[in-house]
Enzyme design. Structure first.
Site, PDB file in Angstrom:
ATOM      1  N   GLY A   6      42.147  -8.889 -16.200  1.00  0.00           N
ATOM      2  CA  GLY A   6      43.014  -8.078 -17.033  1.00  0.00           C
ATOM      3  C   GLY A   6      44.482  -8.450 -17.001  1.00  0.00           C
TER       4      GLY A   6
ATOM      5  N   ALA B 111      37.954 -14.040 -16.517  1.00  0.00           N
ATOM      6  CA  ALA B 111      39.104 -13.221 -16.106  1.00  0.00           C
ATOM      7  C   ALA B 111      40.413 -13.977 -16.229  1.00  0.00           C
ATOM      8  CB  ALA B 111      38.959 -12.701 -14.677  1.00  0.00           C
ATOM      9  N   GLY B 112      41.424 -13.275 -16.761  1.00  0.00           N
ATOM     10  CA  GLY B 112      42.776 -13.787 -16.798  1.00  0.00           C
ATOM     11  C   GLY B 112      43.245 -14.304 -18.143  1.00  0.00           C
TER      12      GLY B 112
ATOM     13  N   LYS C 180      25.230 -10.619 -14.437  1.00  0.00           N
ATOM     14  CA  LYS C 180      26.519 -11.135 -13.986  1.00  0.00           C
ATOM     15  C   LYS C 180      26.906 -10.390 -12.713  1.00  0.00           C
ATOM     16  CE  LYS C 180      31.424 -11.268 -14.766  1.00  0.00           C
ATOM     17  NZ  LYS C 180      32.546 -10.563 -15.413  1.00  0.00           N
TER      18      LYS C 180
ATOM     19  N   ASN D 119      37.287  -9.862 -21.886  1.00  0.00           N
ATOM     20  CA  ASN D 119      37.159  -8.507 -22.406  1.00  0.00           C
ATOM     21  C   ASN D 119      38.529  -7.945 -22.768  1.00  0.00           C
ATOM     22  OD1 ASN D 119      35.812  -5.326 -21.135  1.00  0.00           O
ATOM     23  ND2 ASN D 119      36.419  -5.926 -23.172  1.00  0.00           N
ATOM     24  N   THR D 120      39.405  -7.787 -21.764  1.00  0.00           N
ATOM     25  CA  THR D 120      40.692  -7.134 -21.987  1.00  0.00           C
ATOM     26  C   THR D 120      41.526  -7.840 -23.046  1.00  0.00           C
ATOM     27  OG1 THR D 120      40.680  -6.428 -19.666  1.00  0.00           O
ATOM     28  CG2 THR D 120      42.768  -6.274 -20.844  1.00  0.00           C
TER      29      THR D 120
END
Length: 269
Positions: A172, A198-199, A111, A220-221
């Site tokens: 995040g 993301a987001g 990635k 992830n976050t």
């Protein structure tokens, strides 16, 4: 890339990336957990098959004296996806991918992310294009994090990236899909898998991404930062599946007026 089939069983709704086939459309990261045990438990609850690892931040064998993530997440069970998080130049990103290839015995699926700003973590698009070309030419299978610009997404596909991963919102941030129309434009014009990256903040955000026709979601976050990461991982698993099924089923059109669930035509009074 994704098209709603006339008849499609979610149980057999696999997706392909290159010569690989996957069932789960949820991809997860390994950072920000309290320890590797929590990482293992949350990822198991997510049902993910692809697990991404920041090579510059996580030990997968670089430091023999430290705990190794791969002792908790076996490459025999998961597809390990090395990523270039923390790289701010094309050269650093390429170097990191080559290190990952050495650590993982010739593994070529990576990635790519090349960041342009430490505060927003937005991608540096010109550097991303440069690194993507170098890596593809070097035999890597590149999944690439980028902006939600449809022109750039198509350019990365044309360079040979196996998957394009536009952001839904800053990394995040938990803001969800901020520009669904751009994501939809990217999806409708792609011939490679499109994964929102993301987001995402909560389960409904993941469902929205999938309802747009994305092939998957990487996060992830949203999981690691939740009060109960294992429970949130389970919620995300269900949300991705629900969003995919809703996309395949085809939603009703939006209207400005009512449409009765039980029509009065043909009634007996």
């Amino acid at each position: 890339m994704a098209d709603a089939a006339e008849s499609h069983s979610p149980r057999t709704d696999d997706w392909r990336m290159g010569d690989r086939s996957f069932t789960s459309r949820l991809l997860v990261g390994t950072g920000k957990y309290r320890d590797f045990e929590e990482t293992r438990d949350a990822i198991a609850a997510s049902g993910a098959e692809i697990v991404t690892v920041a090579i510059r931040r996580t030990n997968i064998g670089q430091d023999p004296g430290e705990p190794n993530l791969l002792d908790f997440l076996s490459p025999d069970h998961y597809t390990i996806l090395p990523n270039t998080a923390g790289c701010y130049t094309a050269a650093d990103a390429v170097r990191t991918c080559r290190l990952a290839r050495e650590l993982l015995d010739g593994h070529t699926l990576v990635k790519l992310e090349v960041l342009g700003d430490e505060k927003t973590l937005y991608p540096d698009v010109p550097a991303t294009l440069e690194a993507a070309k170098t890596l593809v030419d070097d035999g890597f299978e590149v999944m690439v994090y980028t902006s939600d610009d449809p022109i750039i997404a198509k350019r990365l596909e044309e360079l040979g990236c196996v998957s394009v991963m536009p952001l839904a919102a800053p990394i995040g941030s938990g803001l969800g899909v901020r520009n669904p129309y751009n994501i939809l434009e990217i999806v409708e014009n792609a011939t490679v898998p499109i994964l929102v990256d993301a987001g995402v903040g909560t389960a409904s955000d993941a469902a929205v991404a999938m309802e747009l026709g994305c092939d998957g979601v990487l996060m992830n976050t949203a999981i690691a930062g939740a009060r109960d990461p294992v429970l949130m991982a389970s919620a995300m698993n269900k949300a991705v599946q629900a969003g995919r099924e809703a996309f395949l089923a085809g939603r009703i059109p939006r209207k400005r007026y009512a449409s009765a669930s039980s029509p009065v035509d043909g009634t007996f009074f």
